[in-house]
Design a protein around this motif. Structure first.
Motif, mmCIF file in Angstrom:
data_model
loop_
_atom_site.group_PDB
_atom_site.id
_atom_site.type_symbol
_atom_site.label_atom_id
_atom_site.label_comp_id
_atom_site.label_asym_id
_atom_site.label_seq_id
_atom_site.Cartn_x
_atom_site.Cartn_y
_atom_site.Cartn_z
ATOM 1 N N ASP A 88 0.820 -1.219 0.000
ATOM 2 C CA ASP A 88 0.000 0.000 0.000
ATOM 3 C C ASP A 88 0.853 1.269 0.000
ATOM 4 O O ASP A 88 0.299 2.373 0.075
ATOM 5 N N THR A 89 2.154 1.126 -0.019
ATOM 6 C CA THR A 89 3.121 2.235 0.067
ATOM 7 C C THR A 89 2.853 3.160 1.260
ATOM 8 O O THR A 89 3.108 4.357 1.185
ATOM 9 N N ASP A 90 2.358 2.574 2.352
ATOM 10 C CA ASP A 90 2.131 3.404 3.542
ATOM 11 C C ASP A 90 2.779 2.839 4.810
ATOM 12 O O ASP A 90 2.396 3.215 5.924
ATOM 13 N N ALA A 91 3.760 1.953 4.635
ATOM 14 C CA ALA A 91 4.534 1.456 5.774
ATOM 15 C C ALA A 91 5.912 1.039 5.271
ATOM 16 O O ALA A 91 6.056 0.588 4.123
ATOM 17 N N LEU A 92 6.928 1.215 6.122
ATOM 18 C CA LEU A 92 8.316 0.941 5.745
ATOM 19 C C LEU A 92 8.914 -0.119 6.665
ATOM 20 O O LEU A 92 8.543 -0.211 7.834
ATOM 21 N N LEU A 93 9.842 -0.891 6.116
ATOM 22 C CA LEU A 93 10.556 -1.895 6.902
ATOM 23 C C LEU A 93 12.052 -1.737 6.647
ATOM 24 O O LEU A 93 12.492 -1.757 5.498
#
Lengths: 124, 124
Positions: A88-93
């Motif tokens: 969703d391109t709304d969280a990063l790892l």
């Protein structure tokens, strides 16, 4: 000697992510060796740019309302090894090398050191 | 046969967490065997109560504005093994047994399947 990775990311890639109304995106940080989840914090576009540029984790401190270059005070820096974004391109790892005692200001290695309840295994 | 764990948590423990202005708290989900981070989603107090009660991951869908019992549609359910909260009590970590193809609606095992940039190792 810890090693960071400078990841070559375009400004467009940074701005194309979906930030919340405060201009922030959640970032999960995971240890590159143990795969332990160390912490979750927030980044704005500038924190993300600096993280990629320096190869060190830079967050946005919501309580202090300022950039937070992890380890500048505690000494427990985090060096970037890999970086991912979700479907969703709304969280990063971020996969990192954690320096020193750990990620948590309490002295624990991970911020997720407290478990809920008492386990009771059930068939499902 | 997947096995879930019913975690005995008091209503007080659920309400004492720090939810955002929308009444939500971020939940990170990690595979119990590979330790891969599978996804990050959101929970409200009711989703969290159900997750603990059923031993299966239940999220709050922000796009659909409804409880989202993971796997009811896709079949790819997530069974709870361990649950943690962080030092600030504003983020959750679940260790799960992931059923089926994976956590992501794209068919990937993890939602974090896209990496940023091209790596360039630098000394720091």
């Amino acid at each position: 000697m810890p090693t960071g990775v400078r990841i070559d990311v375009s400004p467009e890639q940074i701005t194309s992510l979906r930030y919340n109304f405060d201009g922030l995106i959640p970032a999960i940080t995971q240890d590159h060796q143990t795969r332990e989840v160390l912490m979750m914090a927030w980044m704005n576009a500038e924190a993300l740019r600096r993280t990629f540029d320096e190869g060190r984790m830079v967050y946005w401190s919501r309580s202090r309302q300022e950039l937070w270059r992890k380890g500048d005070t505690s000494g427990d820096r985090q060096f970037v090894r890999e970086a991912y974004f979700d479907c969703d391109t709304d969280a990063l790892l971020f996969i990192v090398e954690q320096e020193g005692a750990g990620a948590c200001h309490t002295g624990e290695r991970s911020c997720f050191f407290r478990a809920f309840g008492t386990d009771d295994v059930v068939a499902v």
